[in-house]
Write an enzyme that holds these catalytic residues in place. Sequence first.
Site, PDB file in Angstrom:
ATOM      1  CG  MET A 113       3.066  -2.342  -7.064  1.00 16.59           C
ATOM      2  SD  MET A 113       2.868  -3.382  -8.531  1.00 16.59           S
ATOM      3  CE  MET A 113       1.100  -3.619  -8.610  1.00 16.59           C
ATOM      4  CG  ASP A 145       1.954  -9.595 -12.645  1.00 15.22           C
ATOM      5  OD1 ASP A 145       2.786  -8.849 -12.095  1.00 15.22           O
ATOM      6  OD2 ASP A 145       1.206  -9.223 -13.565  1.00 15.22           O
ATOM      7  CG  PHE A 168      -6.853  -9.590  -7.367  1.00 18.32           C
ATOM      8  CD1 PHE A 168      -7.156 -10.936  -7.520  1.00 18.32           C
ATOM      9  CD2 PHE A 168      -6.727  -9.074  -6.085  1.00 18.32           C
ATOM     10  CE1 PHE A 168      -7.335 -11.754  -6.405  1.00 18.32           C
ATOM     11  CE2 PHE A 168      -6.911  -9.884  -4.968  1.00 18.32           C
ATOM     12  CZ  PHE A 168      -7.216 -11.229  -5.130  1.00 18.32           C
ATOM     13  N   GLY A 183      -0.477  -1.469 -13.131  1.00 17.25           N
ATOM     14  CA  GLY A 183      -1.816  -1.561 -12.549  1.00 17.25           C
ATOM     15  C   GLY A 183      -2.759  -0.488 -13.071  1.00 17.25           C
ATOM     16  N   GLY A 190      -7.056  -5.939 -13.515  1.00 22.11           N
ATOM     17  CA  GLY A 190      -8.370  -5.320 -13.696  1.00 22.11           C
ATOM     18  C   GLY A 190      -8.793  -4.316 -12.641  1.00 22.11           C
TER      19      GLY A 190
HETATM   20  C1  DX5 Z   1      -1.057  -6.692 -10.069  1.00 19.38           C
HETATM   21  C2  DX5 Z   1      -0.035  -7.048 -11.131  1.00 19.38           C
HETATM   22  C3  DX5 Z   1      -0.229  -6.344 -12.431  1.00 19.38           C
HETATM   23  C4  DX5 Z   1      -1.574  -6.556 -13.033  1.00 19.38           C
HETATM   24  C5  DX5 Z   1      -1.851  -5.544 -14.080  1.00 19.38           C
HETATM   25  O1  DX5 Z   1      -0.715  -7.283  -8.874  1.00 19.38           O
HETATM   26  O2  DX5 Z   1       1.280  -6.754 -10.683  1.00 19.38           O
HETATM   27  O3  DX5 Z   1       0.805  -6.659 -13.344  1.00 19.38           O
HETATM   28  O4  DX5 Z   1      -1.727  -7.831 -13.555  1.00 19.38           O
HETATM   29  O5  DX5 Z   1      -3.128  -5.779 -14.535  1.00 19.38           O
HETATM   30  P1  DX5 Z   1      -4.055  -4.678 -15.194  1.00 19.38           P
HETATM   31  O6  DX5 Z   1      -3.283  -4.092 -16.328  1.00 19.38           O
HETATM   32  O7  DX5 Z   1      -5.233  -5.471 -15.630  1.00 19.38           O
HETATM   33  O8  DX5 Z   1      -4.361  -3.666 -14.122  1.00 19.38           O
HETATM   34 ZN    ZN Z   2       3.127  -6.862 -12.117  1.00 18.19          ZN
END
Ligand code: DX5
Ligand code: ZN
Length: 219
Positions: free
Chosen positions: A139, A37, A145, A178, A147
């Site tokens: 998404m 990311d 972020f 996400g 979490g």
């Molecule tokens: C968010 C990122 C995701 C994120 C997924 O902007 O693109 O890849 O890190 O994190 P979790 O699985 O913790 O929701």
């Molecule tokens: Zn991602």
Amino acid sequence: MQGIVRVAPSILSADFANLGAEIRAIEAAGADYVHVDVMDGHFVPNLTIGPMVVKAIRPHTSLVMDVHLMISPADPYLDAFAEAGADILTVHPEAGPHIHRSVQRIKALGKKAGVSLNPGTPAKMLDYLIDDIDLVLVMSVNPGFGGQSFITSQLKKIEAIRKMIDKTGRAIDLEVDGGIDAVTAKAAIAAGADVLVAGTASFKGGAAHYAANIAALRG
Ligand code: DX5
Ligand code: ZN
């Protein structure tokens, strides 16, 4: 057609002080892709890593390096990420005016091209891109972020994009990113996703748990 389910741990939730070891551990634990990311503090309100880090981790894994660019503009950095060892480069149409140009550049670099849609962006955005791309990333949180909680309205979008992909007759990954855990993974797979990005759920509990964490997401 929906492919076999693959898991792409997001290294956003890894121990950044031990990234090489973390990536070797998730590969040993059965991960399929390494999801990277990239955030710029501008397109999204967080800053993460750049091409130098991708280059540094490349020798630690033979897995597909799935690089998610949450940066605006993206075009000036595509070459650097390709040279650093990315296999898939995914860009957001919301990040700039020329998504078609970005996709063409990624393909010219010999890499797989992905397009990612924010939760508020309609599937329709893909109408004139779908025949050119290798991956769609939905998404299921607002990017920035790890979490966060899964936004269930995105399941409908996954269903619509699954139909769109099947119509092309081409093998295009349908990735969801996400808030993925064992429960939301099931719903996303049922809606048609075949690549699951998971940060928190992959890395929880430390390396001894990675294999069980990843297996739990496959359902
Ligand atoms: C968010 C990122 C995701 C994120 C997924 O902007 O693109 O890849 O890190 O994190 P979790 O699985 O913790 O929701
Ligand atoms: Zn991602």
